[in-house]
Design a protein around this motif. Structure first.
Motif, PDB file in Angstrom:
ATOM      1  N   ASN A 137      -5.372  -0.213   2.259  1.00  0.00           N
ATOM      2  CA  ASN A 137      -4.833  -1.185   1.302  1.00  0.00           C
ATOM      3  C   ASN A 137      -4.693  -0.621  -0.106  1.00  0.00           C
ATOM      4  O   ASN A 137      -4.384  -1.371  -1.034  1.00  0.00           O
ATOM      5  CB  ASN A 137      -5.735  -2.423   1.251  1.00  0.00           C
ATOM      6  N   PRO A 160       0.835  -1.209   0.000  1.00  0.00           N
ATOM      7  CA  PRO A 160       0.000   0.000   0.000  1.00  0.00           C
ATOM      8  C   PRO A 160       0.865   1.253   0.000  1.00  0.00           C
ATOM      9  O   PRO A 160       2.046   1.221   0.354  1.00  0.00           O
ATOM     10  CB  PRO A 160      -0.804  -0.137   1.300  1.00  0.00           C
ATOM     11  N   GLN A 186      -3.982  -3.326  -2.894  1.00  0.00           N
ATOM     12  CA  GLN A 186      -2.675  -3.982  -2.838  1.00  0.00           C
ATOM     13  C   GLN A 186      -2.709  -5.360  -3.493  1.00  0.00           C
ATOM     14  O   GLN A 186      -3.654  -6.129  -3.341  1.00  0.00           O
ATOM     15  CB  GLN A 186      -2.232  -4.127  -1.386  1.00  0.00           C
TER      16      GLN A 186
END
Length: 366
Positions: free
Chosen positions: A111, A93, A128
């Motif tokens: 994320n 991230p 991510q």
């Protein structure tokens, strides 16, 4: 000491090698049943190994020292004619905290791996992901699940509300006292009702369709120059502004040799296996030949017995020579024999010799 027969020795060696092989197979089976997937690492079909973990920016706490050679800030790609710059990270991230992301749940803000800002709003390009896909000499990394895509500029063709011939003109009579030549609203037909139902179905279908979300596709290219830092370049987007494409040049995107994995057979293990198999074939084949063809018995069943016995004798002689040489270097305890070597002892012995010589001379003169 009682020595075992060569046949028993060979049998024990075979059993020990078999037990080692069975244990090795069991270990490999246990390890292979639970494979470990490493993010941001990929191996192509031709054996090329890629590791982009050194390019992934990490978060450093205030009291911690940043790791050497590891980036601690996000990557920025200029949007040029797009009108906004992009902030991205590789496999992790983004380091910078992101708030108020359009169309993304608050629990997923941490994320987000790529985003851009426009008109004070943050639009995510995906969450991510550490899955690298090798395609030839390139690596591809994709982020999905970003903010909802914008509405398409293309509008659906709408049907005309009035059919041909639906409007008509009264030229021959005037029932309601209207002037001749006035136009009147057409009557609704069954076909008009079907068109209205079709429009409602289209609206319901649009509501049931899943929301299209933005995504980012990153293509990595090999850069052999170690002094060139890793840099992102914005390539473009589709007309619907759903798919964004980027290009990255990095020295870590170059193919390399895959490191040894725990549990896998390395070069040393392969050499050891070949060596033990060769020795086993040599011993078993030699014993079989000496016993059946040469009719040898005892230790002479071993192949090249005279050669190995001569080598053993040479090793024993060498050991004796080395130990005797070392014994001379080791200091010994001094006993009474060292007293005669002292200066006083030497003088007394010389005086005794002189007295004895003088005494013999006197006796000779007499």
């Amino acid at each position: 000491m009682h020595l075992q027969s060569p046949s028993r020795v060979v049998l024990l060696a075979i059993l020990s090698l078999a037990s080692i092989a069975v244990a090795d197979d069991a270990t490999k089976t246990t390890i292979s049943s639970t494979p470990a997937i490493t993010p941001c690492v990929a191996t192509s079909t031709n054996g090329a190994f890629f590791d982009l973990r050194p390019d992934a920016a990490v978060v450093v706490q205030k009291d911690e020292k940043p790791p050497k050679g590891v980036p601690t800030e996000d990557y920025v790609a200029k949007g040029w004619d797009y009108g906004s710059n992009f902030t991205l990270n590789i496999c992790n991230p983004v380091v910078k905290r992101v708030d108020d992301v359009v169309g993304v749940d608050k629990a997923l803000w941490k994320n987000i791996s790529a985003y851009y800002e426009t008109k004070g709003k943050v639009h995510s390009l995906g969450l991510q992901s550490g899955t690298l896909v090798p395609r030839g000499r390139k690596l591809v990394l994709q982020y999905t699940g970003g903010s909802p895509c914008g509405a398409s500029d293309k509008s659906r063709d709408k049907r005309a509300g009035v059919h041909e011939g639906a409007r008509y003109k009264y030229n021959d009579f005037d029932d309601d006292g209207e002037d001749e030549g006035d136009y009147y609203a057409p009557r609704r037909t069954s076909k008009d009702d079907e068109d209205d139902k079709g429009g409602k179905k289209d609206k319901d279908r649009q509501k049931d369709e899943p929301v299209r979300r933005k995504s980012a596709t990153i293509s990595f290219l090999c850069d052999h120059d170690p002094d060139t830092p890793t840099a992102f370049s914005f390539v473009g987007t589709d007309p619907d502004e759903c798919a964004y494409f980027f290009e990255v040049r990095s020295q870590h995107a170059c193919a390399g040799a895959e490191p040894h994995k725990p549990g896998s057979v390395g070069p040393g293990s392969v050499f050891a296996i070949i060596f033990f198999i060769t020795v086993l074939v040599y011993v078993v084949g030699g014993v079989f030949y000496q016993r059946t063809v040469a009719h040898a018995r005892g230790w002479r069943q071993l192949p090249n017995y005279s050669l190995w016995s001569g080598i053993w004798s040479f090793v024993k002689d060498l050991f004796v020579i080395l130990t005797s040489s070392c014994a001379r270097i080791i200091p010994r305890r001094r006993g009474y024999h060292t007293l005669s070597g002292s200066p006083n002892g030497r003088r007394e012995s010389r005086d005794d010799e002189n007295r004895l010589i003088d005494q013999l001379d006197e006796e000779w003169d007499d």
